[in-house]
Motif scaffolding. Structure first.
Motif, mmCIF file in Angstrom:
data_model
loop_
_atom_site.group_PDB
_atom_site.id
_atom_site.type_symbol
_atom_site.label_atom_id
_atom_site.label_comp_id
_atom_site.label_asym_id
_atom_site.label_seq_id
_atom_site.Cartn_x
_atom_site.Cartn_y
_atom_site.Cartn_z
ATOM 1 N N ILE A 11 -14.925 -9.494 -12.118
ATOM 2 C CA ILE A 11 -15.526 -9.005 -10.874
ATOM 3 C C ILE A 11 -14.583 -9.185 -9.695
ATOM 4 O O ILE A 11 -14.321 -8.257 -8.933
ATOM 5 N N ASN A 12 -14.030 -10.389 -9.593
ATOM 6 C CA ASN A 12 -13.141 -10.619 -8.448
ATOM 7 C C ASN A 12 -11.830 -9.861 -8.545
ATOM 8 O O ASN A 12 -11.235 -9.507 -7.530
ATOM 9 N N THR A 13 -11.382 -9.641 -9.761
ATOM 10 C CA THR A 13 -10.160 -8.835 -9.903
ATOM 11 C C THR A 13 -10.408 -7.451 -9.329
ATOM 12 O O THR A 13 -9.620 -6.935 -8.527
ATOM 13 N N VAL A 14 -11.521 -6.861 -9.741
ATOM 14 C CA VAL A 14 -11.827 -5.506 -9.277
ATOM 15 C C VAL A 14 -12.024 -5.499 -7.754
ATOM 16 O O VAL A 14 -11.474 -4.655 -7.042
ATOM 17 N N LYS A 15 -12.757 -6.484 -7.267
ATOM 18 C CA LYS A 15 -13.014 -6.554 -5.818
ATOM 19 C C LYS A 15 -11.713 -6.695 -5.042
ATOM 20 O O LYS A 15 -11.440 -5.963 -4.094
ATOM 21 N N ASN A 16 -10.924 -7.666 -5.489
ATOM 22 C CA ASN A 16 -9.670 -7.962 -4.810
ATOM 23 C C ASN A 16 -8.738 -6.737 -4.801
ATOM 24 O O ASN A 16 -8.130 -6.396 -3.785
ATOM 25 N N LEU A 17 -8.697 -6.104 -5.948
ATOM 26 C CA LEU A 17 -7.850 -4.917 -6.048
ATOM 27 C C LEU A 17 -8.319 -3.834 -5.079
ATOM 28 O O LEU A 17 -7.516 -3.206 -4.382
ATOM 29 N N ARG A 18 -9.629 -3.644 -5.033
ATOM 30 C CA ARG A 18 -10.163 -2.619 -4.126
ATOM 31 C C ARG A 18 -9.783 -2.906 -2.683
ATOM 32 O O ARG A 18 -9.401 -2.022 -1.933
ATOM 33 N N GLN A 19 -9.899 -4.188 -2.343
ATOM 34 C CA GLN A 19 -9.537 -4.559 -0.968
ATOM 35 C C GLN A 19 -8.079 -4.200 -0.672
ATOM 36 O O GLN A 19 -7.764 -3.652 0.377
ATOM 37 N N LEU A 20 -7.228 -4.512 -1.618
ATOM 38 C CA LEU A 20 -5.810 -4.210 -1.398
ATOM 39 C C LEU A 20 -5.582 -2.709 -1.289
ATOM 40 O O LEU A 20 -4.838 -2.228 -0.426
ATOM 41 N N ILE A 21 -6.234 -1.985 -2.155
ATOM 42 C CA ILE A 21 -6.063 -0.525 -2.141
ATOM 43 C C ILE A 21 -6.563 0.042 -0.813
ATOM 44 O O ILE A 21 -5.972 0.975 -0.256
ATOM 45 N N GLU A 22 -7.613 -0.568 -0.295
ATOM 46 C CA GLU A 22 -8.144 -0.074 0.986
ATOM 47 C C GLU A 22 -7.149 -0.253 2.139
ATOM 48 O O GLU A 22 -7.215 0.435 3.137
ATOM 49 N N THR A 23 -6.234 -1.180 1.971
ATOM 50 C CA THR A 23 -5.232 -1.344 3.043
ATOM 51 C C THR A 23 -4.215 -0.204 3.010
ATOM 52 O O THR A 23 -3.367 -0.092 3.881
ATOM 53 N N GLY A 24 -4.309 0.623 1.995
ATOM 54 C CA GLY A 24 -3.452 1.818 1.968
ATOM 55 C C GLY A 24 -2.279 1.702 1.024
ATOM 56 O O GLY A 24 -1.436 2.592 0.959
#
Ligand SMILES: Nc1ncnc2c1ncn2[C@@H]1O[C@H](COP(=O)(O)OP(=O)(O)OP(=O)(O)O)[C@@H](O)[C@H]1O
Ligand SMILES: [Zn+2]
Length: 846
Positions: free
Chosen positions: A507-520
């Motif tokens: 869960i946190n891997t996916v969340k963390n990754l999404r956050q990073l991707i959102e930074t562009g």
């Protein structure tokens, strides 16, 4: 003593020069000298003297502008002090003078410098004359004669305008002084008149090879500048790179690093040793060709090399290697005053091309060099002009064409000596950056330089520009500063993500990754950074931050097992990278890859016999996804590419495992069996050849046909053929339908498969699609989805390329690095900005 008297003579000359305008009746000329209205002249003689002294002292403070005059330095240190004092007096006096309206746009200058320049303008000393005087002191009196000539004395005459193009700026120089026929002493000591006189405004202007300033001045603005106040333009003389990789640093800060460190001799050119050696030998043996083509990726030194070569051609030194960078000719070239070298560019209009190229006014004892930049962007009209000019084979003329690729008219290509400029190696860039930063006194970590070098895609220009940007921050340049500037994720964040993934925290891997991707951040870039950080950890060069609480990386010293898991993770990323390059759904695939990093044995793929896979086997993403699908691992549903997720008919792993062991002929038999239509079956049996089957991340099959018509026919049945393959292999498949000439098929059969990497900036690639060959320059961030998908996997396309291409390409190390025998059938060779993860693995011997 001789020099001192020479200087005195110079100052007298300046005064004579100005006085000589007293008899001038040309109103334009006088207008340009308005600030020194004759009445004012006598009042300002003392100012003139002061200014000259000031100029000298300035030049003497800058060792690079006067590298040879050590004795002068001693002699004039007194002058220098004196002139500082005089400066105050001068400025005070200037304050009292009526203000002159300045018409500059965007000129952000040091106030003091500006005031001094204004003062020059007011007292009527042309910048150019000044600069030539300074230059004359330092090295040769190139322009001195111009100002000594009391008949037509001025030497003011240059109007400068700037053209900025793709990070390069050019100074456009045109003769504009009404009466000026400023002379330049040529290398043989003869006075050379610039072509034209009063009407020289029309003279074909040409780009100078000197450094320029950062501000932009439109042509019309520059034309409207009064000549005597033409400080920004004529400043270029003081901007002339008097330093180089082998020289000293220049006190002027306004020039960019790329201008400042522009190579001046062959030995200043980093890398490219084959090219420089060949050109230097050509000069030494006087074997000079008519047309040269310098081609290759951007920022690798093509233009610089063309300029050095041009300089070498007219260098007067009796000794090799040339250019000596010290003779009259070299110096006048450095000063941007060499009228034998003309640079043309696609931004010039075709009339200008005609004017320059159709001129027959060539002197017999000099090489006239025409450097034509960015040839791959020239219009057909311009090419027409060039080919006509080349056809005449004029004596003493050398054409140097510069291009990103060989995609140029055949007629020209076939007559060129071609020199390929490969991307520079990271180490070469690193050393060059190190040199630049120590010359500039920058505080910078070596690791930061390494990062800049690795991000610059083989372009020293890019690297220098990044360094320059970083230097403006005014702080120590560390890795994290570089990362921030170039939009990379910090190492800490990367290790956090890795930690989550390796600890199977889905869960946190996916969340963390999404956050990073959102930074562009780009998924591919992120993946590459993850791979880099893993490599650093494995190499023991990564220092864990003690502040972060992590699971997998809880101890700074990793166990052997942990290291093995990291190695495995790197392999998984390497595999996933290929998939990421061809898929539209990069984030999903990246997530999928990350979720496999967890060292959970359940994820490993059992073989068809149910035996445990060997330790050496790294499951591919697809295998793992299959496995998860089979296990109904709903936790990871998010990570599954949509196609797989919905694939209700997902095959059993044993089926897949068994299939992967089939050889091509068995596969082909089964494909034919799976084709429903008999006529299609017959057609395929007769005309098609299954060239290769590549399983793994992006299962790809390649069918070849020996005629274009058959290929087109097969295209119409693509759906059916694809289904048959997918049914046979029990997985999604990329189907390539190609047309190969007989020769190509033979070559393929002989195992002569060429892999071309699709890669980043300006590397061209070839598509075998429709057997049409075209070259494309790819933008900075690798390929866009569409490009890969439309063109399909990399093709061979040897047919229409001419021999010179292959010779040129084969001689380049860049090419060799992508020329490899096929490892298993047809392989998709994708490159990437920093080298693929696979390359990285290879490099690190992992
Ligand atoms: N091989 C090199 N050696 C030394 N300096 C280089 C080299 N390549 C690039 N540079 C630096 O980058 C600047 C620009 O290089 P240059 O214009 O010669 O590259 P180019 O290959 O002609 O690029 P483009 O194709 O974009 O015109 C130079 O002034 C120099 O500072
Ligand atoms: Zn020389």
């Amino acid at each position: 003593m001789a020099r001192t008297s020479q200087r005195n003579k110079t100052s007298t000359t300046k005064e004579n020069h100005i006085e000589s305008h007293g008899h001038l009746t040309n109103s334009i000329h006088m207008h340009r000298h308005t600030p020194m209205a004759m009445g004012v002249l006598s009042d300002h003689k003392s100012l003139i003297r002061d200014l000259i002294a000031l100029q000298r002292s300035t030049s003497l403070q800058d060792p690079s502008s006067n590298p040879r005059s050590v004795t002068e330095l001693d002699v004039s240190s007194k002058n220098s002090r004196r002139s500082t004092h005089q400066l105050k007096t001068l400025l005070q006096q200037l304050e009292e003078m009526p203000k002159r309206k300045q018409r500059y746009k965007g000129a952000k200058r040091d106030r003091r410098t500006l005031n001094v320049r204004r003062s020059r303008a007011r007292v009527g000393i042309s910048e150019k004359t000044h600069k030539s005087q300074i230059a004359g002191e330092g090295k040769q009196q190139v322009e001195l004669d111009a100002s000594q000539d009391t008949k037509n004395v001025c030497g003011i005459p240059w109007n400068w305008s700037r053209i900025h193009h793709r990070g390069k700026s050019f100074i456009e120089k045109s003769l504009s002084c009404g009466l000026a026929d400023a002379r330049v002493r040529d290398a043989d000591g003869n006075s050379q008149h610039f072509q034209g006189n009063g009407s020289n405004l029309d003279r074909p202007s040409f780009h100078m090879n000197t450094a320029t300033e950062s501000e932009t001045l439109s042509e019309s603005e520059s034309e409207s500048l009064p000549l005597l106040a033409e400080e920004s333009g004529n400043d270029s003389y003081s901007d002339i790179p008097s330093d180089s990789r082998s020289g000293k640093s220049n006190c002027r800060q306004s020039r960019s690093l790329t201008q400042k460190y522009m190579p001046k001799t062959f030995k200043d050119i980093v890398g490219q040793s084959l090219v420089t050696q060949a050109l230097a030998n050509a000069v030494a043996r006087k074997k000079i060709g008519l047309v040269y083509l310098f081609y290759g990726p951007h920022g690798t030194g093509k233009t610089s090399c063309a300029r050095v070569f041009s300089k070498a051609l007219n260098c007067q030194s009796a000794e090799q290697p040339k250019p000596c960078d010290m003779c009259n000719s070299c110096i006048s070239h450095n000063l941007g005053k060499n009228q034998y070298i003309i640079e043309l560019h696609p931004v010039d209009n075709s009339t200008k091309f005609e004017k320059v190229l159709e001129s027959n006014n060539y002197s017999s004892n000099k090489y006239h060099v025409l450097i034509i930049d960015e040839c791959n962007n020239l219009s057909p009209v311009m090419w027409g002009t060039i080919t006509r000019a080349i056809d005449k084979e004029p004596n003493n003329v050398v054409f140097i064409l510069i291009s990103a690729s060989l995609d140029l008219p055949h007629m020209v290509i076939s007559r060129c000596q071609k020199f390929f400029f490969p991307k520079l190696k990271e180490l070469e860039i690193l050393n060059a950056l190190q040199w630049v930063s120590s010359s500039e006194g920058l505080e910078v970590d070596r690791d930061a330089l390494k990062l800049i070098a690795s991000r610059s895609d083989g372009s020293l220009r890019d690297a220098e520009m990044t360094l320059e940007q970083l230097s403006l921050l005014g702080q120590r340049i560390s890795v994290s500063v570089v990362q921030e500037l170039v939009g990379m994720i910090s190492d800490d964040k990367l290790v956090d993500l890795l930690d989550l993934a390796l600890s199977a925290d889905t869960i946190n891997t996916v969340k963390n990754l999404r956050q990073l991707i959102e930074t562009g951040v780009e998924p591919l870039a992120l993946m590459s950074q993850l791979a880099t950080v893993i490599t650093d950890i494995l190499a023991g060069s990564y220092a864990f931050s003690s502040e972060r609480r992590r699971k997998f990386f809880k101890r700074p010293n990793l166990s052997k097992e942990d290291m093995e898991k990291l190695r495995q993770a790197l392999r998984i990323l390497s595999e996933a990278e290929k998939q990421l390059r061809v898929t539209a759904d990069k984030v999903t695939w990246l997530t999928a890859a990350l979720l496999q990093l967890a060292p959970d044995q359940n994820y490993l793929l059992p073989t068809s016999s149910g035996a445990t896979p060997s330790n050496n086997h790294t499951p591919t993403i697809r295998e793992n996804l299959h496995e998860r699908v089979m296990q109904g691992n709903s936790d990871h549903d998010d990570a599954l590419p949509s196609r797989r997720k919905n694939d209700e008919n997902a095959p059993s792993t044993s089926n897949y495992g068994a299939r992967s062991r089939l050889d091509n002929s068995q596969i082909w038999q089964e494909v034919l069996y799976n084709i429903q239509s008999d006529s299609l079956k017959r057609f395929l049996i007769q005309e098609a050849k299954l060239n290769s089957v590549t399983l793994g991340e992006a299962p790809t099959v390649q069918l070849t046909f020996s005629s274009n018509a058959n290929k087109s026919k097969a295209e119409k049945f693509r759906g059916q053929i694809l289904n048959a393959f997918e049914a046979t292999l029990s997985c999604g498949v990329i189907l390539e339908i190609r047309y190969e000439t007989k020769k190509e098929i033979e070559n393929l059969e002989n195992g002569m498969t060429l892999r071309r990497s699709l890669t980043s900036q300006n590397r061209h690639f070839y598509s075998g699609h429709e057997n049409e060959h075209f070259v494309r320059a790819i933008g900075p961030h690798i390929l866009t989805e569409g490009e890969v998908i439309q063109t399909g996997p990399v093709g061979l396309g040897m047919g229409k390329r001419n021999k010179s291409f292959w010779i040129g390409e084969a001689s380049s190390s860049d090419y060799k690095q992508h020329l490899a025998p096929p490892s298993e059938g047809w392989e998709m060779g994708f490159g990437k900005k920093d080298g693929s993860i696979a390359e990285k693995l290879e490099r690190e011997n992992l």
